[in-house]
Design a protein around this motif. Sequence first.
Motif, PDB file in Angstrom:
ATOM      1  N   ARG A 665       0.697  -1.034   0.085  1.00  0.00           N
ATOM      2  CA  ARG A 665      -0.093  -0.009  -0.076  1.00  0.00           C
ATOM      3  C   ARG A 665       0.945   1.367   0.044  1.00  0.00           C
ATOM      4  O   ARG A 665       1.844   1.195   0.707  1.00  0.00           O
ATOM      5  CB  ARG A 665      -0.897  -0.200   1.171  1.00  0.00           C
ATOM      6  CG  ARG A 665      -2.359   0.712   0.980  1.00  0.00           C
ATOM      7  CD  ARG A 665      -3.075   1.253   2.199  1.00  0.00           C
ATOM      8  NE  ARG A 665      -2.307   2.538   2.392  1.00  0.00           N
ATOM      9  CZ  ARG A 665      -2.590   3.302   3.486  1.00  0.00           C
ATOM     10  NH1 ARG A 665      -3.333   2.813   4.430  1.00  0.00           N
ATOM     11  NH2 ARG A 665      -1.913   4.667   3.593  1.00  0.00           N
ATOM     12  N   CYS A 666       0.569   2.095  -1.053  1.00  0.00           N
ATOM     13  CA  CYS A 666       1.537   3.488  -0.867  1.00  0.00           C
ATOM     14  C   CYS A 666       1.175   4.332   0.436  1.00  0.00           C
ATOM     15  O   CYS A 666       0.134   4.332   0.692  1.00  0.00           O
ATOM     16  CB  CYS A 666       1.236   4.127  -2.313  1.00  0.00           C
ATOM     17  SG  CYS A 666      -0.495   4.826  -2.531  1.00  0.00           S
ATOM     18  N   ALA A 667       2.218   4.703   0.656  1.00  0.00           N
ATOM     19  CA  ALA A 667       2.069   5.749   1.983  1.00  0.00           C
ATOM     20  C   ALA A 667       3.221   6.938   1.877  1.00  0.00           C
ATOM     21  O   ALA A 667       4.268   6.485   1.380  1.00  0.00           O
ATOM     22  CB  ALA A 667       2.300   4.863   3.159  1.00  0.00           C
ATOM     23  N   ALA A 668       3.162   8.008   2.362  1.00  0.00           N
ATOM     24  CA  ALA A 668       4.071   8.954   2.428  1.00  0.00           C
ATOM     25  C   ALA A 668       5.344   8.539   3.092  1.00  0.00           C
ATOM     26  O   ALA A 668       5.112   7.620   4.229  1.00  0.00           O
ATOM     27  CB  ALA A 668       3.482  10.160   3.004  1.00  0.00           C
ATOM     28  N   GLY A 669       6.144   8.939   2.615  1.00  0.00           N
ATOM     29  CA  GLY A 669       7.922   8.547   3.081  1.00  0.00           C
ATOM     30  C   GLY A 669       8.353   7.606   2.364  1.00  0.00           C
ATOM     31  O   GLY A 669       9.400   7.325   2.707  1.00  0.00           O
ATOM     32  N   GLN A 670       7.606   6.524   1.471  1.00  0.00           N
ATOM     33  CA  GLN A 670       8.345   5.643   0.811  1.00  0.00           C
ATOM     34  C   GLN A 670       8.945   6.163  -0.445  1.00  0.00           C
ATOM     35  O   GLN A 670       9.070   7.315  -0.875  1.00  0.00           O
ATOM     36  CB  GLN A 670       7.329   4.787  -0.071  1.00  0.00           C
ATOM     37  CG  GLN A 670       6.378   4.095   1.002  1.00  0.00           C
ATOM     38  CD  GLN A 670       5.158   3.273   0.502  1.00  0.00           C
ATOM     39  OE1 GLN A 670       4.769   3.681  -0.693  1.00  0.00           O
ATOM     40  NE2 GLN A 670       4.617   2.145   1.033  1.00  0.00           N
ATOM     41  N   TRP A 683       2.055  11.105  -0.705  1.00  0.00           N
ATOM     42  CA  TRP A 683       0.739  11.344  -0.102  1.00  0.00           C
ATOM     43  C   TRP A 683       0.110   9.813  -0.547  1.00  0.00           C
ATOM     44  O   TRP A 683       0.603   9.158  -1.715  1.00  0.00           O
ATOM     45  CB  TRP A 683      -0.227  12.495  -0.606  1.00  0.00           C
ATOM     46  CG  TRP A 683      -1.692  12.408   0.054  1.00  0.00           C
ATOM     47  CD1 TRP A 683      -2.848  11.610  -0.482  1.00  0.00           C
ATOM     48  CD2 TRP A 683      -1.883  13.042   1.178  1.00  0.00           C
ATOM     49  NE1 TRP A 683      -3.874  12.055   0.341  1.00  0.00           N
ATOM     50  CE2 TRP A 683      -3.388  12.686   1.414  1.00  0.00           C
ATOM     51  CE3 TRP A 683      -1.237  13.419   2.238  1.00  0.00           C
ATOM     52  CZ2 TRP A 683      -4.086  13.195   2.634  1.00  0.00           C
ATOM     53  CZ3 TRP A 683      -1.968  13.902   3.379  1.00  0.00           C
ATOM     54  CH2 TRP A 683      -3.211  13.669   3.512  1.00  0.00           C
ATOM     55  N   PRO A 684      -0.798   9.248   0.268  1.00  0.00           N
ATOM     56  CA  PRO A 684      -1.376   9.457   1.481  1.00  0.00           C
ATOM     57  C   PRO A 684      -0.553   9.181   2.705  1.00  0.00           C
ATOM     58  O   PRO A 684       0.448   8.278   2.393  1.00  0.00           O
ATOM     59  CB  PRO A 684      -2.811   8.587   1.763  1.00  0.00           C
ATOM     60  CG  PRO A 684      -2.329   7.263   0.689  1.00  0.00           C
ATOM     61  CD  PRO A 684      -1.385   7.900  -0.294  1.00  0.00           C
ATOM     62  N   ASP A 685      -0.974   9.275   3.851  1.00  0.00           N
ATOM     63  CA  ASP A 685      -0.437   9.100   4.892  1.00  0.00           C
ATOM     64  C   ASP A 685      -0.388   7.755   5.359  1.00  0.00           C
ATOM     65  O   ASP A 685      -1.474   7.117   4.990  1.00  0.00           O
ATOM     66  CB  ASP A 685      -0.762  10.044   6.213  1.00  0.00           C
ATOM     67  CG  ASP A 685      -0.510  11.630   6.147  1.00  0.00           C
ATOM     68  OD1 ASP A 685       0.581  11.871   5.727  1.00  0.00           O
ATOM     69  OD2 ASP A 685      -1.229  12.389   6.662  1.00  0.00           O
ATOM     70  N   ALA A 695      -9.333  11.451  -1.838  1.00  0.00           N
ATOM     71  CA  ALA A 695      -8.926  11.882  -0.650  1.00  0.00           C
ATOM     72  C   ALA A 695      -7.472  11.366  -0.185  1.00  0.00           C
ATOM     73  O   ALA A 695      -6.757  11.785   0.452  1.00  0.00           O
ATOM     74  CB  ALA A 695      -9.716  11.955   0.504  1.00  0.00           C
ATOM     75  N   HIS A 696      -7.271   9.960  -0.798  1.00  0.00           N
ATOM     76  CA  HIS A 696      -6.221   9.128  -0.458  1.00  0.00           C
ATOM     77  C   HIS A 696      -5.422   8.692  -1.721  1.00  0.00           C
ATOM     78  O   HIS A 696      -5.125   7.617  -1.621  1.00  0.00           O
ATOM     79  CB  HIS A 696      -6.524   8.044   0.631  1.00  0.00           C
ATOM     80  CG  HIS A 696      -7.770   7.254   0.182  1.00  0.00           C
ATOM     81  ND1 HIS A 696      -7.671   6.197  -0.975  1.00  0.00           N
ATOM     82  CD2 HIS A 696      -8.880   7.221   0.532  1.00  0.00           C
ATOM     83  CE1 HIS A 696      -8.966   5.596  -0.997  1.00  0.00           C
ATOM     84  NE2 HIS A 696      -9.482   6.159  -0.238  1.00  0.00           N
ATOM     85  N   CYS A 697      -5.412   9.502  -2.703  1.00  0.00           N
ATOM     86  CA  CYS A 697      -4.743   9.206  -4.057  1.00  0.00           C
ATOM     87  C   CYS A 697      -3.045   9.072  -3.598  1.00  0.00           C
ATOM     88  O   CYS A 697      -2.554   9.775  -3.068  1.00  0.00           O
ATOM     89  CB  CYS A 697      -4.920  10.203  -4.993  1.00  0.00           C
ATOM     90  SG  CYS A 697      -6.586  10.182  -5.670  1.00  0.00           S
ATOM     91  N   CYS A 698      -2.492   8.055  -4.337  1.00  0.00           N
ATOM     92  CA  CYS A 698      -1.027   8.169  -4.134  1.00  0.00           C
ATOM     93  C   CYS A 698      -0.710   9.399  -5.036  1.00  0.00           C
ATOM     94  O   CYS A 698      -0.964   9.573  -6.185  1.00  0.00           O
ATOM     95  CB  CYS A 698      -0.443   6.932  -5.001  1.00  0.00           C
ATOM     96  SG  CYS A 698      -1.094   5.330  -4.069  1.00  0.00           S
ATOM     97  N   VAL A 699       0.423  10.085  -4.611  1.00  0.00           N
ATOM     98  CA  VAL A 699       0.930  11.126  -5.213  1.00  0.00           C
ATOM     99  C   VAL A 699       2.663  10.687  -5.302  1.00  0.00           C
ATOM    100  O   VAL A 699       3.106  10.390  -4.284  1.00  0.00           O
ATOM    101  CB  VAL A 699       0.985  12.514  -4.294  1.00  0.00           C
ATOM    102  CG1 VAL A 699       1.618  13.641  -4.966  1.00  0.00           C
ATOM    103  CG2 VAL A 699      -0.423  12.687  -4.529  1.00  0.00           C
ATOM    104  N   LEU A 700       3.096  10.935  -6.320  1.00  0.00           N
ATOM    105  CA  LEU A 700       4.377  10.279  -6.853  1.00  0.00           C
ATOM    106  C   LEU A 700       5.139  11.551  -7.320  1.00  0.00           C
ATOM    107  O   LEU A 700       4.964  12.242  -8.237  1.00  0.00           O
ATOM    108  CB  LEU A 700       4.322   9.227  -7.966  1.00  0.00           C
ATOM    109  CG  LEU A 700       5.613   8.704  -8.228  1.00  0.00           C
ATOM    110  CD1 LEU A 700       6.300   7.988  -6.891  1.00  0.00           C
ATOM    111  CD2 LEU A 700       5.606   7.649  -9.380  1.00  0.00           C
TER     112      LEU A 700
END
Length: 836
Positions: A665-670, A683-685, A695-700
């Motif tokens: 699962r994508c998460a901020a900080g990866q 994003w997301p947290d 509201a919880h899209c992956c932002v790369l």
Amino acid sequence: MRAVWIGFALGVLWLQQQAELPGWLALSALGASACALIAVARLCFVRGAVWSSRAGWFAVLVAAACVGFGYAAWRAQTRLAFELPREWEGRDIVVSGWVKGLPTRSADGTRFLFNVDTADVPVERFPRTLQLSWIADDAPPPALEPGSRWRLNVRLKRPHGNANWGVRDAEAVLLAHDVRATGYVNLPLQAVRLPGKAGGIGTMVDGWRSAIRDRIAAVLNDAPHMGIVVALAIGAQDAVSTADWQLMRRTGTSHLVAISGLHIGFVAGLAGWLAGWLWRRSFFIGLGLPLFVPAQKVAMASGALFAAFHAALAGFNVPAQRTLWMASIVALGYLGGRRVAPSVVLAWALGLVLLVDPWAVVSAGFWLSFSAVGAILFAMSGHARIARNQSLDSPEEEGERTFATRCLSALRSRIAALIARMRSGARVQFAVTIALAPLTVCFFSQIPLIGPFANAFAIPWVSVFVTPAVIAGVALPAPFDAFAFRFAHQLLECMMAGLQLLSGPAWMLWSLPQPDAWAMAAAAVGVAWCLAPAGWPLRWAAPLTWLPLLAPASAAPTEGAFRLTALDIGQGSSIVVETAHHTLLFDAGPGPESTHAGERIVVPYLQAAGIGALDALVISHADSDHSGGAPAVLESVEVRQLLAGLPPANPLWQTANAKGAQTVRCAAGQHWQWDGVDFSILWPDPGPLQGKPNAHCCVLRISSGASPAHDQTPLSERAPVTALLAADIEAPVERTLLTRDRAALRAQILLVPHHGSKTSSTEPFLDSIEPSIAVFQVGYRNRFHHPYAGVYERYKARRIELSRSDDDGAARIDAGETTLSLERYRQMHRRYWMDR
């Protein structure tokens, strides 16, 4: 005539590569040039010298090319003159007319061509043919019979197709069918069936085809291979299952689904033989018909007539047209007492096909069909037919030989003839395989290594057993047709089981990137070199010319750089990110619930680009326009890791696990690095997903020229090129990202959030990013009206270089360590029919 028709074909092909149609002045100059060349050719032929004759034929070739170019331009101008004005797009229009061709049925509704008689709009040149969809919402669409008349309320748009590298040009297909507007039936409850039916031979044939399809469907119902039976009967391939398509593509036998020239030729030959056999036996009923017309001529004419009937059932596709014209020319020559050379027959068929349809040259079937026949004629030209040996012994010698000796001699003769035929068949199969391999790479980006063996089994099986059984079912009345259709289906089950055994491991399907023009030219030289008659020098060196095709130079970015390709998939998102040795796909576009963009566009693009494996598939969130195509990608391409912003219950997790992909699962900080390029998730947290999917899209975030961990060079001195893929985030997420780290948001490339909706791309967000290039992935005249006019003006006011997929097609951005370039597909590969 060979030079005339070949030159004509070259002229037609030349026109289809043009970005704009020539004006009347250019066409007049072209006509004058053709007349001058004909005069030059006449003078050269009068002289009679060898060099003069060759010069004359060259002049004829060029003159014919000028004529072909002008003819295709005239046909295109005539067809493009009918168009839907832009101001009438998306408005209710009442049209009256009749159903043209064979409607395509699916669970979503019915798609059909509609020939317009009248329209309630003040447009002088309203489109004559529309492509409409009757969507199955509350009630299924009515049975739309070919030729039936209707008055419909429709909403239309100008013909527009997705424009991508390595993917079929849908606008060219629409133009070839004279479709100048597409749309859907609005207010279906107000549709009115008008009395009467349209007349004409074409409508009558389409009615026969529809009735045959209904008969097959009634007999086979939900049988797994019913679609293949329908395709072999009437040429309609829309009912062929996905599983059958995948198996036949892996084994190189997908051409068998079409009513090809081989099928028509075989059945026409059988019909001609039967007609000749009956004609000869007319003596038994006291007519003596062979005394008036030889049975051979009757057989030849009957075969040509049956070829015409069978080609009509096939919908007159290009292979069927080629076979029909070749059979007709051979029959006319025979009836006139002349033997026409095979190359002349093929040249006539080439010219006649392009006279009827100048846009045939943009279809794969045209090149595959004519190249296969041309390769067979060229390969067999140096091999004389081996006739069966006949004994020349005198009666005395024959009498002296024992009975056993004569039987042994006859057996040897038959075995020798059988071996000769097997060798001839093997050479034909070899010629077709070698000739079509470069075209298979060009159109389908693959070479099935098992193809020659699979075809050696499947071609005779379909031609000798399955096709006659299907034709018998078409000819027989009920209930006897049911036995034939069921028998054909059982034969297909045996064939598909054999192909399943032959399909083998995945490495048997050799995937290659789509070649350029130089690689195809070199491969064509190699094909001619390899198939040349015995004695041709250095035949062993022919495979060397295939090296640019089979081992192309790498087009990947250099170390520290990346390439970003935003595909034109309509309303949705899909971006391919390539580094020197890795590939990432960010979103996969819509799936079966919408436009099937995953299997229609994303997978073909990956195959054409030579991308056989994805190091990561990022699915930003669960909305279908971003995730719907993921199952098709997972099915067709090796995916090593799925990184997604999906809830735990989403079935994509299970699908990816079943395909052997690691799921995260994508998460901020990866954060990770590939080939000197830095990737990080903003994003997301971490933690449970909350709120709606946007509201919880992956932002790369992607940055070029990333330095190793021990490199202490300041980021400002390295000046990397950065891209921000923002998916469908909206204003609240934008504000949250701004409060965390504005510097991390700065990027030269921006995938516009949420397709440019009015709930995103806030002023502070854009001011923090300061992009140089912004890409809008939006569908042409999409129902959400993306991008929002105010948001689009917000980007323009900042003098950002913009790319819209609905206007520019796919966009390709090459980001070096410090350089940046943008290529728009519709600008670099424009054709005259685009945006018309």
